[in-house]
Motif scaffolding. Structure first.
Motif, PDB file in Angstrom:
ATOM      1  N   ARG A  83     -47.369 -47.276 -36.273  1.00  0.00           N
ATOM      2  CA  ARG A  83     -46.088 -46.713 -35.731  1.00  0.00           C
ATOM      3  C   ARG A  83     -46.114 -46.501 -34.427  1.00  0.00           C
ATOM      4  O   ARG A  83     -44.930 -46.553 -33.730  1.00  0.00           O
ATOM      5  CB  ARG A  83     -46.449 -45.212 -36.299  1.00  0.00           C
ATOM      6  CG  ARG A  83     -45.562 -44.049 -36.206  1.00  0.00           C
ATOM      7  CD  ARG A  83     -44.171 -44.388 -37.006  1.00  0.00           C
ATOM      8  NE  ARG A  83     -43.196 -43.098 -36.430  1.00  0.00           N
ATOM      9  CZ  ARG A  83     -43.046 -42.132 -37.181  1.00  0.00           C
ATOM     10  NH1 ARG A  83     -43.734 -41.935 -38.240  1.00  0.00           N
ATOM     11  NH2 ARG A  83     -42.350 -41.343 -36.832  1.00  0.00           N
ATOM     12  N   ALA A  84     -47.256 -46.223 -33.671  1.00  0.00           N
ATOM     13  CA  ALA A  84     -47.192 -46.309 -32.198  1.00  0.00           C
ATOM     14  C   ALA A  84     -46.609 -47.303 -31.526  1.00  0.00           C
ATOM     15  O   ALA A  84     -45.904 -47.399 -30.575  1.00  0.00           O
ATOM     16  CB  ALA A  84     -48.612 -46.026 -31.648  1.00  0.00           C
ATOM     17  N   LEU A  85     -47.167 -48.621 -32.002  1.00  0.00           N
ATOM     18  CA  LEU A  85     -46.537 -49.883 -31.752  1.00  0.00           C
ATOM     19  C   LEU A  85     -45.023 -49.823 -31.953  1.00  0.00           C
ATOM     20  O   LEU A  85     -44.253 -50.318 -30.960  1.00  0.00           O
ATOM     21  CB  LEU A  85     -47.159 -50.931 -32.401  1.00  0.00           C
ATOM     22  CG  LEU A  85     -48.473 -51.377 -31.862  1.00  0.00           C
ATOM     23  CD1 LEU A  85     -49.180 -52.513 -32.988  1.00  0.00           C
ATOM     24  CD2 LEU A  85     -48.798 -51.732 -30.664  1.00  0.00           C
ATOM     25  N   GLN A  86     -44.446 -49.570 -33.163  1.00  0.00           N
ATOM     26  CA  GLN A  86     -43.090 -49.470 -33.394  1.00  0.00           C
ATOM     27  C   GLN A  86     -42.301 -48.708 -32.378  1.00  0.00           C
ATOM     28  O   GLN A  86     -41.033 -48.965 -32.125  1.00  0.00           O
ATOM     29  CB  GLN A  86     -42.976 -49.200 -34.872  1.00  0.00           C
ATOM     30  CG  GLN A  86     -43.438 -50.139 -35.812  1.00  0.00           C
ATOM     31  CD  GLN A  86     -43.450 -49.482 -37.303  1.00  0.00           C
ATOM     32  OE1 GLN A  86     -43.077 -48.500 -37.420  1.00  0.00           O
ATOM     33  NE2 GLN A  86     -43.926 -50.132 -38.222  1.00  0.00           N
ATOM     34  N   VAL A 106     -52.708 -42.998 -26.676  1.00  0.00           N
ATOM     35  CA  VAL A 106     -51.442 -43.075 -26.180  1.00  0.00           C
ATOM     36  C   VAL A 106     -51.332 -41.792 -25.281  1.00  0.00           C
ATOM     37  O   VAL A 106     -52.060 -40.910 -25.387  1.00  0.00           O
ATOM     38  CB  VAL A 106     -50.341 -42.933 -27.420  1.00  0.00           C
ATOM     39  CG1 VAL A 106     -50.412 -44.252 -28.157  1.00  0.00           C
ATOM     40  CG2 VAL A 106     -50.477 -41.705 -28.119  1.00  0.00           C
ATOM     41  N   ARG A 107     -50.131 -41.765 -24.622  1.00  0.00           N
ATOM     42  CA  ARG A 107     -50.078 -40.839 -23.495  1.00  0.00           C
ATOM     43  C   ARG A 107     -48.863 -40.081 -23.981  1.00  0.00           C
ATOM     44  O   ARG A 107     -47.687 -40.714 -24.272  1.00  0.00           O
ATOM     45  CB  ARG A 107     -50.043 -41.183 -22.174  1.00  0.00           C
ATOM     46  CG  ARG A 107     -51.272 -41.748 -21.637  1.00  0.00           C
ATOM     47  CD  ARG A 107     -51.229 -41.892 -20.210  1.00  0.00           C
ATOM     48  NE  ARG A 107     -52.240 -42.141 -19.394  1.00  0.00           N
ATOM     49  CZ  ARG A 107     -53.097 -41.502 -18.999  1.00  0.00           C
ATOM     50  NH1 ARG A 107     -52.892 -40.151 -18.864  1.00  0.00           N
ATOM     51  NH2 ARG A 107     -54.321 -41.624 -18.374  1.00  0.00           N
ATOM     52  N   GLY A 155     -45.527 -39.175 -36.155  1.00  0.00           N
ATOM     53  CA  GLY A 155     -45.205 -38.434 -37.476  1.00  0.00           C
ATOM     54  C   GLY A 155     -46.099 -37.153 -37.875  1.00  0.00           C
ATOM     55  O   GLY A 155     -46.621 -36.996 -39.201  1.00  0.00           O
ATOM     56  N   PHE A 156     -46.108 -36.429 -36.896  1.00  0.00           N
ATOM     57  CA  PHE A 156     -46.701 -34.978 -37.164  1.00  0.00           C
ATOM     58  C   PHE A 156     -45.165 -34.287 -37.950  1.00  0.00           C
ATOM     59  O   PHE A 156     -44.308 -34.776 -37.835  1.00  0.00           O
ATOM     60  CB  PHE A 156     -47.090 -34.208 -35.963  1.00  0.00           C
ATOM     61  CG  PHE A 156     -48.445 -34.537 -35.207  1.00  0.00           C
ATOM     62  CD1 PHE A 156     -49.307 -33.568 -35.335  1.00  0.00           C
ATOM     63  CD2 PHE A 156     -48.683 -35.727 -34.606  1.00  0.00           C
ATOM     64  CE1 PHE A 156     -50.574 -33.934 -34.505  1.00  0.00           C
ATOM     65  CE2 PHE A 156     -49.851 -36.064 -33.947  1.00  0.00           C
ATOM     66  CZ  PHE A 156     -50.823 -35.302 -34.041  1.00  0.00           C
ATOM     67  N   ALA A 157     -45.811 -33.218 -38.569  1.00  0.00           N
ATOM     68  CA  ALA A 157     -44.781 -32.599 -39.205  1.00  0.00           C
ATOM     69  C   ALA A 157     -44.566 -31.275 -38.345  1.00  0.00           C
ATOM     70  O   ALA A 157     -45.606 -30.566 -37.902  1.00  0.00           O
ATOM     71  CB  ALA A 157     -45.097 -32.085 -40.521  1.00  0.00           C
TER      72      ALA A 157
END
Length: 280
Positions: A83-86, A106-107, A155-157
């Motif tokens: 997800r981070a890559l996308q 990630v930052r 993708g936290f809620a």
């Protein structure tokens, strides 16, 4: 919106604080928070208690070196990485003594380093007062950017928001599992960094035990006991020698499936029992 991090069952595993006097800060966490210094990894001091972990190294006060979330399994970790890559977040390999191989960082928009990985098996200290590290709350001048990053890209809620009379978001509570929040953010007009970090006591009796421990060390509560409206948790606050706020809380709401709640920016939202510490 895919709740990638929630589906991975991620939880706050540890935080890494900078300090102008790492040894003094480590002594505070060792004694006051019952987290003995177990080792040094280069210039990093590792304080470890029963399911609570803090790393400390040289740097400016109230500065977060990184926060680390552990995933339930390798599948969940891989999905967050994908997800981070996308999302174009440029995830990079990261090494920390408390997480195993495969961790990455990630930052966020404020420059905070956020690490995801799998917990490494370590000989944790047993016994003592219950109090796993549970959530981190950031200070930011742009809550919208923070929410878009964690909820929109990782993708936290979102569980709850607090809004001013004119609709500005003052606080955002986000979760990476079913606990009401494992990450939150308060609007600060003048700075970004850490607002506070929190330990879960489980019940009000254990909060009493923590208060007695603090009293034995002549450490005054700076806020509480009280009850937050968002999350419905009972809380107390103290402050460490560097000025970092520390919360101990209990009875935090468990969230499975409900709409995001919106709260007014008033003292009663922060503390249904008494005074509220308004950040902005």
């Amino acid at each position: 919106m895919t709740l990638t991090t929630v589906e991975a069952g991620a939880y706050l595993h540890h935080i890494h604080l900078h300090s102008p006097d790492p040894d003094a800060l480590a002594q505070f966490y060792s004694d006051t928070m019952d987290m003995p210094v177990i080792e040094r990894d280069g210039d990093v001091i590792i304080c470890l208690g029963s399911r609570r972990r803090v790393l400390i190294s040289k740097g400016p006060a109230k500065k977060l070196a990184h926060c680390a979330f552990a995933c339930r399994d390798a599948i969940g970790l891989r999905r967050i990485h994908e997800r981070a890559l996308q999302e174009g977040l440029d995830p990079r390999t990261f090494s920390t003594p408390l997480l195993g191989p495969g961790a990455f960082v990630v930052r966020d928009p404020d420059g905070n380093q956020v690490v995801f990985g799998l917990a490494k098996a370590v000989d944790e200290v047993k016994g003592g007062i219950n109090g796993p590290i549970q959530h981190l709350t950031l200070a930011s001048q742009d809550i919208g950017a923070i929410e878009r990053f964690y909820a929109g890209m990782l993708g936290f809620a979102v569980s709850d928001r607090v809004r001013s009379d004119d609709g500005e978001v003052m606080t955002c509570f986000m979760r990476s599992n079913h606990e009401h929040h494992t990450l939150a953010c308060f609007l600060h007009r003048d700075r970004s960094g850490i607002d506070h970090h929190s330990y879960e006591a489980g019940d009000f009796t254990t909060i009493r035990d923590w208060c007695d421990r603090f009293a034995d060390r002549q450490i005054k509560l700076i806020w509480g006991p009280g009850r937050h409206a968002p999350g419905n948790n009972i809380f107390i606050f103290i402050v460490d020698p560097d000025g970092n706020w520390i919360e101990v809380s209990a009875e935090l709401e468990v969230v499975y499936d409900r709409p995001v709640r919106e709260w007014p920016h008033v003292e009663r939202t922060l503390n249904m029992w008494g005074d509220g510490l308004m950040r902005a």
